[in-house]
Design a protein around this motif. Sequence first.
Motif, PDB file in Angstrom:
ATOM      1  N   GLY A   1       0.800  -1.207   0.000  1.00  0.00           N
ATOM      2  CA  GLY A   1       0.000   0.000   0.000  1.00  0.00           C
ATOM      3  C   GLY A   1       0.837   1.263   0.000  1.00  0.00           C
ATOM      4  O   GLY A   1       1.973   1.295   0.492  1.00  0.00           O
ATOM      5  N   CYS A   2       0.273   2.325  -0.556  1.00  0.00           N
ATOM      6  CA  CYS A   2       0.955   3.616  -0.621  1.00  0.00           C
ATOM      7  C   CYS A   2      -0.088   4.728  -0.487  1.00  0.00           C
ATOM      8  O   CYS A   2      -1.181   4.640  -1.069  1.00  0.00           O
ATOM      9  CB  CYS A   2       1.711   3.764  -1.940  1.00  0.00           C
ATOM     10  SG  CYS A   2       2.580   5.334  -2.129  1.00  0.00           S
ATOM     11  N   GLY A   3       0.224   5.743   0.287  1.00  0.00           N
ATOM     12  CA  GLY A   3      -0.660   6.883   0.463  1.00  0.00           C
ATOM     13  C   GLY A   3       0.148   8.109   0.832  1.00  0.00           C
ATOM     14  O   GLY A   3       1.380   8.102   0.792  1.00  0.00           O
ATOM     15  N   TYR A   4      -0.528   9.168   1.203  1.00  0.00           N
ATOM     16  CA  TYR A   4       0.179  10.383   1.582  1.00  0.00           C
ATOM     17  C   TYR A   4      -0.635  11.150   2.618  1.00  0.00           C
ATOM     18  O   TYR A   4      -1.851  10.968   2.754  1.00  0.00           O
ATOM     19  CB  TYR A   4       0.458  11.272   0.364  1.00  0.00           C
ATOM     20  CG  TYR A   4      -0.773  11.797  -0.325  1.00  0.00           C
ATOM     21  CD1 TYR A   4      -1.373  12.994   0.060  1.00  0.00           C
ATOM     22  CD2 TYR A   4      -1.329  11.097  -1.384  1.00  0.00           C
ATOM     23  CE1 TYR A   4      -2.500  13.476  -0.578  1.00  0.00           C
ATOM     24  CE2 TYR A   4      -2.462  11.571  -2.038  1.00  0.00           C
ATOM     25  CZ  TYR A   4      -3.046  12.754  -1.636  1.00  0.00           C
ATOM     26  OH  TYR A   4      -4.162  13.234  -2.262  1.00  0.00           O
ATOM     27  N   THR A   5       0.073  11.975   3.348  1.00  0.00           N
ATOM     28  CA  THR A   5      -0.555  12.861   4.321  1.00  0.00           C
ATOM     29  C   THR A   5      -0.147  14.293   3.997  1.00  0.00           C
ATOM     30  O   THR A   5       0.998  14.551   3.604  1.00  0.00           O
ATOM     31  CB  THR A   5      -0.118  12.516   5.755  1.00  0.00           C
ATOM     32  OG1 THR A   5       1.311  12.610   5.858  1.00  0.00           O
ATOM     33  CG2 THR A   5      -0.564  11.106   6.131  1.00  0.00           C
ATOM     34  N   ALA A   6      -1.074  15.205   4.144  1.00  0.00           N
ATOM     35  CA  ALA A   6      -0.829  16.617   3.857  1.00  0.00           C
ATOM     36  C   ALA A   6      -1.031  17.427   5.131  1.00  0.00           C
ATOM     37  O   ALA A   6      -2.104  17.381   5.740  1.00  0.00           O
ATOM     38  CB  ALA A   6      -1.762  17.101   2.753  1.00  0.00           C
ATOM     39  N   ASP A   7       0.012  18.151   5.532  1.00  0.00           N
ATOM     40  CA  ASP A   7      -0.063  18.955   6.752  1.00  0.00           C
ATOM     41  C   ASP A   7      -0.528  20.380   6.482  1.00  0.00           C
ATOM     42  O   ASP A   7      -0.990  21.066   7.385  1.00  0.00           O
ATOM     43  CB  ASP A   7       1.306  18.991   7.445  1.00  0.00           C
ATOM     44  CG  ASP A   7       1.741  17.596   7.871  1.00  0.00           C
ATOM     45  OD1 ASP A   7       0.853  16.756   8.121  1.00  0.00           O
ATOM     46  OD2 ASP A   7       2.952  17.352   7.935  1.00  0.00           O
TER      47      ASP A   7
ATOM     48  N   ARG B   1       2.220  -9.595 -14.070  1.00  0.00           N
ATOM     49  CA  ARG B   1       2.236  -9.976 -12.655  1.00  0.00           C
ATOM     50  C   ARG B   1       2.008  -8.792 -11.719  1.00  0.00           C
ATOM     51  O   ARG B   1       2.083  -8.958 -10.504  1.00  0.00           O
ATOM     52  CB  ARG B   1       3.557 -10.659 -12.294  1.00  0.00           C
ATOM     53  CG  ARG B   1       3.800 -11.972 -13.000  1.00  0.00           C
ATOM     54  CD  ARG B   1       4.896 -12.796 -12.355  1.00  0.00           C
ATOM     55  NE  ARG B   1       6.165 -12.110 -12.300  1.00  0.00           N
ATOM     56  CZ  ARG B   1       6.806 -11.792 -11.165  1.00  0.00           C
ATOM     57  NH1 ARG B   1       6.275 -12.093  -9.993  1.00  0.00           N
ATOM     58  NH2 ARG B   1       7.981 -11.176 -11.201  1.00  0.00           N
ATOM     59  N   LEU B   2       1.735  -7.615 -12.273  1.00  0.00           N
ATOM     60  CA  LEU B   2       1.514  -6.434 -11.457  1.00  0.00           C
ATOM     61  C   LEU B   2       0.091  -5.922 -11.651  1.00  0.00           C
ATOM     62  O   LEU B   2      -0.441  -5.935 -12.763  1.00  0.00           O
ATOM     63  CB  LEU B   2       2.506  -5.320 -11.817  1.00  0.00           C
ATOM     64  CG  LEU B   2       3.992  -5.594 -11.564  1.00  0.00           C
ATOM     65  CD1 LEU B   2       4.812  -4.374 -11.931  1.00  0.00           C
ATOM     66  CD2 LEU B   2       4.247  -5.980 -10.117  1.00  0.00           C
ATOM     67  N   GLY B   3      -0.506  -5.495 -10.550  1.00  0.00           N
ATOM     68  CA  GLY B   3      -1.826  -4.892 -10.596  1.00  0.00           C
ATOM     69  C   GLY B   3      -1.843  -3.633  -9.741  1.00  0.00           C
ATOM     70  O   GLY B   3      -1.226  -3.578  -8.670  1.00  0.00           O
ATOM     71  N   PHE B   4      -2.531  -2.614 -10.216  1.00  0.00           N
ATOM     72  CA  PHE B   4      -2.589  -1.325  -9.520  1.00  0.00           C
ATOM     73  C   PHE B   4      -4.027  -1.082  -9.090  1.00  0.00           C
ATOM     74  O   PHE B   4      -4.950  -1.097  -9.915  1.00  0.00           O
ATOM     75  CB  PHE B   4      -2.096  -0.202 -10.445  1.00  0.00           C
ATOM     76  CG  PHE B   4      -1.991   1.131  -9.779  1.00  0.00           C
ATOM     77  CD1 PHE B   4      -0.974   1.404  -8.886  1.00  0.00           C
ATOM     78  CD2 PHE B   4      -2.915   2.129 -10.046  1.00  0.00           C
ATOM     79  CE1 PHE B   4      -0.865   2.635  -8.272  1.00  0.00           C
ATOM     80  CE2 PHE B   4      -2.821   3.370  -9.445  1.00  0.00           C
ATOM     81  CZ  PHE B   4      -1.788   3.619  -8.557  1.00  0.00           C
ATOM     82  N   VAL B   5      -4.215  -0.893  -7.791  1.00  0.00           N
ATOM     83  CA  VAL B   5      -5.552  -0.698  -7.232  1.00  0.00           C
ATOM     84  C   VAL B   5      -5.599   0.682  -6.611  1.00  0.00           C
ATOM     85  O   VAL B   5      -4.865   0.974  -5.655  1.00  0.00           O
ATOM     86  CB  VAL B   5      -5.886  -1.778  -6.186  1.00  0.00           C
ATOM     87  CG1 VAL B   5      -7.299  -1.579  -5.657  1.00  0.00           C
ATOM     88  CG2 VAL B   5      -5.730  -3.173  -6.785  1.00  0.00           C
ATOM     89  N   ARG B   6      -6.454   1.540  -7.129  1.00  0.00           N
ATOM     90  CA  ARG B   6      -6.596   2.893  -6.601  1.00  0.00           C
ATOM     91  C   ARG B   6      -7.670   2.892  -5.515  1.00  0.00           C
ATOM     92  O   ARG B   6      -8.741   2.298  -5.674  1.00  0.00           O
ATOM     93  CB  ARG B   6      -6.991   3.857  -7.718  1.00  0.00           C
ATOM     94  CG  ARG B   6      -6.922   5.344  -7.339  1.00  0.00           C
ATOM     95  CD  ARG B   6      -5.503   5.802  -7.241  1.00  0.00           C
ATOM     96  NE  ARG B   6      -5.386   7.208  -6.838  1.00  0.00           N
ATOM     97  CZ  ARG B   6      -4.877   8.155  -7.603  1.00  0.00           C
ATOM     98  NH1 ARG B   6      -4.433   7.854  -8.804  1.00  0.00           N
ATOM     99  NH2 ARG B   6      -4.770   9.391  -7.164  1.00  0.00           N
ATOM    100  N   ALA B   7      -7.382   3.539  -4.399  1.00  0.00           N
ATOM    101  CA  ALA B   7      -8.348   3.616  -3.302  1.00  0.00           C
ATOM    102  C   ALA B   7      -9.562   4.425  -3.738  1.00  0.00           C
ATOM    103  O   ALA B   7      -9.470   5.324  -4.581  1.00  0.00           O
ATOM    104  CB  ALA B   7      -7.705   4.233  -2.070  1.00  0.00           C
ATOM    105  N   SER B   8     -10.706   4.084  -3.162  1.00  0.00           N
ATOM    106  CA  SER B   8     -11.957   4.743  -3.560  1.00  0.00           C
ATOM    107  C   SER B   8     -11.925   6.236  -3.261  1.00  0.00           C
ATOM    108  O   SER B   8     -12.473   7.043  -3.994  1.00  0.00           O
ATOM    109  CB  SER B   8     -13.142   4.085  -2.840  1.00  0.00           C
ATOM    110  OG  SER B   8     -12.971   4.153  -1.420  1.00  0.00           O
ATOM    111  N   GLY B   9     -11.262   6.639  -2.163  1.00  0.00           N
ATOM    112  CA  GLY B   9     -11.201   8.050  -1.815  1.00  0.00           C
ATOM    113  C   GLY B   9     -10.226   8.841  -2.660  1.00  0.00           C
ATOM    114  O   GLY B   9     -10.240  10.069  -2.641  1.00  0.00           O
TER     115      GLY B   9
END
Length: 291
Positions: free
Chosen positions: A64-70, A105-113
Amino acid sequence: MNPARSTPSPHPSVPSPPHPQISHWITSLAIFILLHIGCLRGDLSVTQEPRLCAALKGQSALLGCGYTADGDEKVLRSVFYWALRDPGQDPTVIHPDPPPRYRERLGFVRASGGGGSSLRVGPLHLNDTATYYCYISFLVGEQSITQSGPGSQLFVYEPLVLTAQRDCMCNIQCETRVGNRSAVRIAWFRGGVPVQEEETARTSLDPGEGDAHRVVSRLTLFPLDSGSRVNYTCVLQHSEAGIIDWQEHIFHTAVPQHPVILYVLLLTSSICILILVVIFGLAKPSRCRCR
């Protein structure tokens, strides 16, 4: 005299598509430049979960990968890239333009938000063991920012195979194959207690197996008393993830069977002999004395 005119071909020539390898190089170069431009500052930070994932060969792993914005500025665009990065070398992009060994062999799943994504790798190969870095290219207001995550370690291994000799019960062996042997070891437990005396042998596989390594551990067994039952367990320990796999084997020795029938025959024979002696002793004829 009019010069001869060439007759146009009814089928205009179509340029051949570029070679797939050249296309991959061009795309990788463009992504590489993108990863190194932009302002590497700002109040955005890239997060990756899990930090370490141990998975069996043939299964799939989800990184998983995401980000936070301050800050208060709104992120207008976020583009995700995945790459492998060895120390002292440039990143090797595997998404969105995977190299040949990762294709299909790779799949990319984007989060719903829209704030995160996941990279699915599978079915896994042993040489997929590596650290996977997530890069995100942001557009915050009018500022372009490219940030990298801390990385997710992926460790791929085969199931442990435990083999015990049935004829002598003198040693027991446990082995597996891994992508990186420096991070793991095989340990032994006897009845739940760690075994201190062990002999471990580690050897690399032949070059035809790529980056895979064979890890073998052999344990010499102590003599067992008759009627005893001992549980031996071999575990695969990762330096950071702890125990990731185990196998166990129970040794037990049978209680020797006493020859009950022989004891009964011997006792019966002794009683019979004693009875015969008594009978013959009482049945002796009395002798008369002559005067």
